[in-house]
Design an enzyme around this catalytic site. Structure first.
Site, PDB file in Angstrom:
ATOM      1  N   ARG A  44       0.862  -1.186   0.000  1.00 51.35           N
ATOM      2  CA  ARG A  44       0.000   0.000   0.000  1.00 51.35           C
ATOM      3  C   ARG A  44       0.891   1.226   0.000  1.00 51.35           C
ATOM      4  O   ARG A  44       1.640   1.466   0.949  1.00 51.35           O
ATOM      5  CB  ARG A  44      -0.912  -0.007   1.225  1.00 51.35           C
ATOM      6  CG  ARG A  44      -1.920   1.127   1.280  1.00 51.35           C
ATOM      7  CD  ARG A  44      -2.822   0.959   2.498  1.00 51.35           C
ATOM      8  NE  ARG A  44      -3.882   1.961   2.525  1.00 51.35           N
ATOM      9  CZ  ARG A  44      -3.771   3.166   3.076  1.00 51.35           C
ATOM     10  NH1 ARG A  44      -2.627   3.527   3.655  1.00 51.35           N
ATOM     11  NH2 ARG A  44      -4.784   4.014   3.062  1.00 51.35           N
ATOM     12  N   SER A 113     -12.737  -3.785   0.402  1.00 51.79           N
ATOM     13  CA  SER A 113     -13.034  -3.110   1.665  1.00 51.79           C
ATOM     14  C   SER A 113     -14.534  -2.848   1.754  1.00 51.79           C
ATOM     15  O   SER A 113     -15.112  -2.220   0.860  1.00 51.79           O
ATOM     16  CB  SER A 113     -12.283  -1.779   1.757  1.00 51.79           C
ATOM     17  OG  SER A 113     -10.893  -1.994   1.873  1.00 51.79           O
ATOM     18  N   LYS A 143      -6.185   5.352   9.419  1.00 54.37           N
ATOM     19  CA  LYS A 143      -7.433   5.932   8.915  1.00 54.37           C
ATOM     20  C   LYS A 143      -8.336   6.291  10.094  1.00 54.37           C
ATOM     21  O   LYS A 143      -9.349   5.635  10.346  1.00 54.37           O
ATOM     22  CB  LYS A 143      -8.138   4.949   7.982  1.00 54.37           C
ATOM     23  CG  LYS A 143      -7.494   4.804   6.622  1.00 54.37           C
ATOM     24  CD  LYS A 143      -8.386   4.020   5.683  1.00 54.37           C
ATOM     25  CE  LYS A 143      -7.832   3.987   4.270  1.00 54.37           C
ATOM     26  NZ  LYS A 143      -8.742   3.288   3.332  1.00 54.37           N
TER      27      LYS A 143
END
Length: 220
Positions: A44, A113, A143
């Site tokens: 990521r 997700s 997040k």
């Protein structure tokens, strides 16, 4: 038609973060997580340029191959196909499952997700997702604004879906056990792994130790 082996979606799912492991320290930190027992690794990296992403993804793919772990690319099915990753992970705004399937082929994994919403999980399952990611379950440094999910949502998902479930969001060695007990097949971890990376220690012993502790929760 070949189908991916989704049964391999189990255990510690390590997710890289270039803010925690800048530059090529990402590679050595990822290798430490794999040594510690991570069974999956997701690349990521939202901000690197194309050449850097291609270089790091290719290196990480080889590391995962060496350690017998699944390698997943975040968001970018084309990059996943280019480096022959085991699959791609899609957010809700990262394109459709069928588009990724056309790029990757029928034998690669596609994860989606779904936040804490079972209707999103159902949509992903109906579209052919191979695993469903739910969360955030705890306060997340990566997040913090992500909508919360509950353990009851995870239990309901476990009763409803055959696909492997990945729990994400603030997961660490102290709270992962309750997610596994509630039905998570894998736990996705970022900060509780790579936040321990020590730039003065190229072996990243702290990352490896944390990975070993987390992976060990699945062997109880």
């Amino acid at each position: 038609m070949n189908r991916p082996d989704a049964s391999r979606v189990r255990g510690l799912y390590a997710i890289t973060d270039p803010r925690l492991t800048p530059g090529d320290s990402m590679l050595s930190a990822a290798e430490a997580a794999l040594r510690g027992g991570a069974s999956m690794l997701q690349y990521r990296d939202k901000h690197a340029d194309t050449a850097t992403r291609r270089h790091r993804a290719a290196r990480l793919a080889l590391l995962c191959q060496d350690h017998g772990a699944l390698f997943i690319v975040n968001d970018d099915a084309a990059l996943a196909a280019e480096v022959e990753a085991d699959g791609v992970h899609l957010g809700q705004s990262d394109g459709a499952v069928d588009s990724a399937r056309r790029l990757l082929g029928s034998d690669k994994l596609i994860g989606v997700s779904c936040h804490g919403r079972l209707e999103l999980a159902q949509k992903a399952a109906d579209e052919g997702a191979d695993y469903l990611a739910l969360g955030r379950f705890f306060d997340s440094r990566t997040k913090p604004e992500a909508p919360p999910a509950t353990l009851e949502t995870l239990r309901r998902a476990r009763r409803r879906f055959q696909q492997p479930l990945v729990a994400i969001g603030g997961v660490n060695a102290h709270n992962a056990g309750q997610l596994i007990e509630a039905g998570a097949d894998a736990v996705a971890v970022i900060h509780a792994l790579f936040g321990l990376a020590d730039p003065a220690d190229v072996t990243h012993a702290g990352v490896e130790a944390a990975a070993r502790q987390l992976a060990g929760l699945f062997n109880r």
